[in-house]
Design a protein around this motif. Sequence first.
Motif, PDB file in Angstrom:
ATOM      1  N   GLY A 228       0.814  -1.207   0.000  1.00 42.79           N
ATOM      2  CA  GLY A 228       0.000   0.000   0.000  1.00 42.79           C
ATOM      3  C   GLY A 228       0.846   1.254   0.000  1.00 42.79           C
ATOM      4  O   GLY A 228       2.044   1.224   0.277  1.00 42.79           O
ATOM      5  N   GLN A 229       0.204   2.342  -0.327  1.00 43.09           N
ATOM      6  CA  GLN A 229       0.799   3.663  -0.190  1.00 43.09           C
ATOM      7  C   GLN A 229       0.397   4.246   1.163  1.00 43.09           C
ATOM      8  O   GLN A 229      -0.623   3.854   1.732  1.00 43.09           O
ATOM      9  N   ILE A 230       1.194   5.198   1.672  1.00 44.34           N
ATOM     10  CA  ILE A 230       0.746   6.028   2.776  1.00 44.34           C
ATOM     11  C   ILE A 230       0.113   7.268   2.158  1.00 44.34           C
ATOM     12  O   ILE A 230       0.780   8.031   1.454  1.00 44.34           O
ATOM     13  N   VAL A 231      -1.172   7.442   2.389  1.00 41.66           N
ATOM     14  CA  VAL A 231      -1.899   8.599   1.866  1.00 41.66           C
ATOM     15  C   VAL A 231      -2.442   9.397   3.050  1.00 41.66           C
ATOM     16  O   VAL A 231      -2.444   8.931   4.183  1.00 41.66           O
ATOM     17  N   TYR A 232      -2.911  10.599   2.776  1.00 42.66           N
ATOM     18  CA  TYR A 232      -3.454  11.409   3.856  1.00 42.66           C
ATOM     19  C   TYR A 232      -4.691  12.174   3.408  1.00 42.66           C
ATOM     20  O   TYR A 232      -4.907  12.433   2.215  1.00 42.66           O
ATOM     21  N   ALA A 233      -5.506  12.488   4.400  1.00 40.33           N
ATOM     22  CA  ALA A 233      -6.736  13.238   4.202  1.00 40.33           C
ATOM     23  C   ALA A 233      -6.826  14.280   5.308  1.00 40.33           C
ATOM     24  O   ALA A 233      -6.183  14.150   6.352  1.00 40.33           O
ATOM     25  N   THR A 234      -7.603  15.321   5.117  1.00 39.81           N
ATOM     26  CA  THR A 234      -7.702  16.376   6.115  1.00 39.81           C
ATOM     27  C   THR A 234      -9.155  16.604   6.522  1.00 39.81           C
ATOM     28  O   THR A 234     -10.085  16.301   5.782  1.00 39.81           O
ATOM     29  N   GLY A 235      -9.313  17.152   7.726  1.00 41.29           N
ATOM     30  CA  GLY A 235     -10.643  17.434   8.239  1.00 41.29           C
ATOM     31  C   GLY A 235     -10.604  18.516   9.294  1.00 41.29           C
ATOM     32  O   GLY A 235      -9.535  18.991   9.698  1.00 41.29           O
ATOM     33  N   LYS A 236     -11.783  18.889   9.790  1.00 40.17           N
ATOM     34  CA  LYS A 236     -11.916  19.956  10.777  1.00 40.17           C
ATOM     35  C   LYS A 236     -12.143  19.425  12.190  1.00 40.17           C
ATOM     36  O   LYS A 236     -12.264  20.209  13.126  1.00 40.17           O
ATOM     37  N   SER A 237     -12.210  18.098  12.337  1.00 34.28           N
ATOM     38  CA  SER A 237     -12.452  17.481  13.630  1.00 34.28           C
ATOM     39  C   SER A 237     -11.625  16.208  13.731  1.00 34.28           C
ATOM     40  O   SER A 237     -11.399  15.541  12.709  1.00 34.28           O
ATOM     41  N   PRO A 238     -11.183  15.823  14.928  1.00 36.48           N
ATOM     42  CA  PRO A 238     -10.450  14.558  15.047  1.00 36.48           C
ATOM     43  C   PRO A 238     -11.314  13.343  14.728  1.00 36.48           C
ATOM     44  O   PRO A 238     -10.779  12.266  14.460  1.00 36.48           O
ATOM     45  N   LEU A 239     -12.626  13.517  14.706  1.00 35.11           N
ATOM     46  CA  LEU A 239     -13.540  12.424  14.373  1.00 35.11           C
ATOM     47  C   LEU A 239     -13.905  12.410  12.888  1.00 35.11           C
ATOM     48  O   LEU A 239     -14.649  11.544  12.449  1.00 35.11           O
ATOM     49  N   GLY A 240     -13.379  13.365  12.129  1.00 32.12           N
ATOM     50  CA  GLY A 240     -13.695  13.442  10.714  1.00 32.12           C
ATOM     51  C   GLY A 240     -15.014  14.175  10.487  1.00 32.12           C
ATOM     52  O   GLY A 240     -15.533  14.821  11.393  1.00 32.12           O
ATOM     53  N   PRO A 241     -15.568  14.089   9.270  1.00 29.38           N
ATOM     54  CA  PRO A 241     -15.043  13.322   8.144  1.00 29.38           C
ATOM     55  C   PRO A 241     -13.791  13.957   7.555  1.00 29.38           C
ATOM     56  O   PRO A 241     -13.532  15.138   7.766  1.00 29.38           O
ATOM     57  N   PHE A 242     -13.054  13.136   6.805  1.00 31.43           N
ATOM     58  CA  PHE A 242     -11.816  13.576   6.195  1.00 31.43           C
ATOM     59  C   PHE A 242     -11.912  13.493   4.668  1.00 31.43           C
ATOM     60  O   PHE A 242     -12.582  12.609   4.127  1.00 31.43           O
ATOM     61  N   SER A 243     -11.209  14.416   4.015  1.00 32.12           N
ATOM     62  CA  SER A 243     -11.181  14.452   2.554  1.00 32.12           C
ATOM     63  C   SER A 243      -9.777  14.126   2.061  1.00 32.12           C
ATOM     64  O   SER A 243      -8.796  14.736   2.502  1.00 32.12           O
ATOM     65  N   TYR A 244      -9.706  13.186   1.140  1.00 32.77           N
ATOM     66  CA  TYR A 244      -8.423  12.716   0.590  1.00 32.77           C
ATOM     67  C   TYR A 244      -7.644  13.882  -0.016  1.00 32.77           C
ATOM     68  O   TYR A 244      -8.193  14.720  -0.729  1.00 32.77           O
ATOM     69  N   LYS A 245      -6.318  13.900   0.242  1.00 36.64           N
ATOM     70  CA  LYS A 245      -5.464  14.960  -0.285  1.00 36.64           C
ATOM     71  C   LYS A 245      -4.332  14.450  -1.168  1.00 36.64           C
ATOM     72  O   LYS A 245      -3.971  15.102  -2.141  1.00 36.64           O
ATOM     73  N   GLY A 246      -3.713  13.312  -0.808  1.00 39.65           N
ATOM     74  CA  GLY A 246      -2.612  12.869  -1.641  1.00 39.65           C
ATOM     75  C   GLY A 246      -1.784  11.764  -1.024  1.00 39.65           C
ATOM     76  O   GLY A 246      -2.099  11.238   0.046  1.00 39.65           O
ATOM     77  N   VAL A 247      -0.685  11.443  -1.712  1.00 45.24           N
ATOM     78  CA  VAL A 247       0.219  10.368  -1.305  1.00 45.24           C
ATOM     79  C   VAL A 247       1.404  10.967  -0.564  1.00 45.24           C
ATOM     80  O   VAL A 247       2.009  11.933  -1.013  1.00 45.24           O
ATOM     81  N   LEU A 248       1.732  10.369   0.571  1.00 44.41           N
ATOM     82  CA  LEU A 248       2.902  10.791   1.337  1.00 44.41           C
ATOM     83  C   LEU A 248       4.081   9.858   1.100  1.00 44.41           C
ATOM     84  O   LEU A 248       5.213  10.306   0.928  1.00 44.41           O
ATOM     85  N   ILE A 249       3.841   8.542   1.095  1.00 43.23           N
ATOM     86  CA  ILE A 249       4.873   7.548   0.800  1.00 43.23           C
ATOM     87  C   ILE A 249       4.314   6.602  -0.254  1.00 43.23           C
ATOM     88  O   ILE A 249       3.248   6.009  -0.071  1.00 43.23           O
ATOM     89  N   ASP A 250       5.034   6.440  -1.348  1.00 44.14           N
ATOM     90  CA  ASP A 250       4.567   5.577  -2.428  1.00 44.14           C
ATOM     91  C   ASP A 250       4.788   4.106  -2.052  1.00 44.14           C
ATOM     92  O   ASP A 250       5.349   3.777  -1.012  1.00 44.14           O
ATOM     93  N   TYR A 251       4.359   3.216  -2.943  1.00 40.80           N
ATOM     94  CA  TYR A 251       4.539   1.784  -2.714  1.00 40.80           C
ATOM     95  C   TYR A 251       6.014   1.463  -2.457  1.00 40.80           C
ATOM     96  O   TYR A 251       6.911   2.020  -3.092  1.00 40.80           O
ATOM     97  N   LEU A 252       6.247   0.560  -1.531  1.00 39.99           N
ATOM     98  CA  LEU A 252       7.588   0.080  -1.236  1.00 39.99           C
ATOM     99  C   LEU A 252       7.765  -1.304  -1.852  1.00 39.99           C
ATOM    100  O   LEU A 252       6.806  -1.911  -2.327  1.00 39.99           O
ATOM    101  N   LYS A 253       8.998  -1.812  -1.798  1.00 42.46           N
ATOM    102  CA  LYS A 253       9.256  -3.146  -2.338  1.00 42.46           C
ATOM    103  C   LYS A 253       9.050  -4.231  -1.279  1.00 42.46           C
ATOM    104  O   LYS A 253       9.585  -5.334  -1.396  1.00 42.46           O
ATOM    105  N   ILE A 254       8.304  -3.886  -0.239  1.00 39.06           N
ATOM    106  CA  ILE A 254       7.904  -4.843   0.785  1.00 39.06           C
ATOM    107  C   ILE A 254       6.392  -4.771   0.920  1.00 39.06           C
ATOM    108  O   ILE A 254       5.749  -3.881   0.363  1.00 39.06           O
TER     109      ILE A 254
END
Length: 302
Positions: A228-254
């Motif tokens: 998997g990739q490490i992706v992130y989303a943002t929101g206005k509350s710790p409970l969400g909802p969250f909106s997808y923003k992008g990839v932080l770490i791409d696929y690894l070879k593991i």
Amino acid sequence: MNKSTLALALTLASSLLAPSSQAQTLLSKNFSADPSPHYFKGKYYVYATDDQNNSGNKWDSTSWRLLTSSDLKQWEDKGPFLPATVFKWAAAGANAWAPEAMEYKGKYYFFAPVNQTQIGLAVSDSPDGPFVDALGKPLVDKARDANAGDEPIDPAVFMDADKRIYMYFGTRVPKVVELAPDMRGTVGPIRDVAVSGFPAASKPYGEAPFLHQHKGVYYFSFSTGWPGQIVYATGKSPLGPFSYKGVLIDYLKISTNHHAILEQDGKTLLFYHDNMLPGGGSHKRSILVQEIRYDADGNMLR
């Protein structure tokens, strides 16, 4: 080779292999994974899965590992500092997977997934331990608790400005539950975390949830699966909802991708694991750290 030479060699080697524009530091010559980084009492602590002592064929370690540093450059590997047997209620030979820790009211709490079905809670007067079982029973238990999900693993804890504490965990569907102010249990139901706006080509949530806050925005990041990739989303509350923003770490070879973020002294530090040492692989991983930044729109940049 002395410690200074080893640290430099590891840093240079990891930088040459890095998929990122930022310099990386490899924390240890021993295998470890699933970092939980913290800054306690003027020192950096990383609690980790102990890949050094697993079979190499499965994620079957039965202890957790501890790494410490005063400057993020020179790291001391303290080895397997806590066995899963600290939880007497856990099954014999219980696996010790991705941990979490926090300081709260002068005590240090250690959140520990065991058996792939339960999350235990241990406590200590020192970040180095010794830790003891805080509850005498699981904090979260798949067989006991409604909506605990397929696997209550990968705990990550966040304290908001109002001092309410939330624990995120789970595979396939992200979960969140509020912790009691006395740390003796949970408050209210286990909830699903809503994330929307995934690109058509992206996998949905897989595992390894993490929450941090930057300039008033809540960042919910996670792995999209195996691999998997490490992706992130943002929101206005710790409970969400969250909106997808992008990839932080791409696929690894593991086959796994697991990270955590620590904001300290004006820096945002990204800790994660990869295959960086001889003999490494999907079950023998290594932890790295690098600084990341944000652009004017709040996007995270490696």
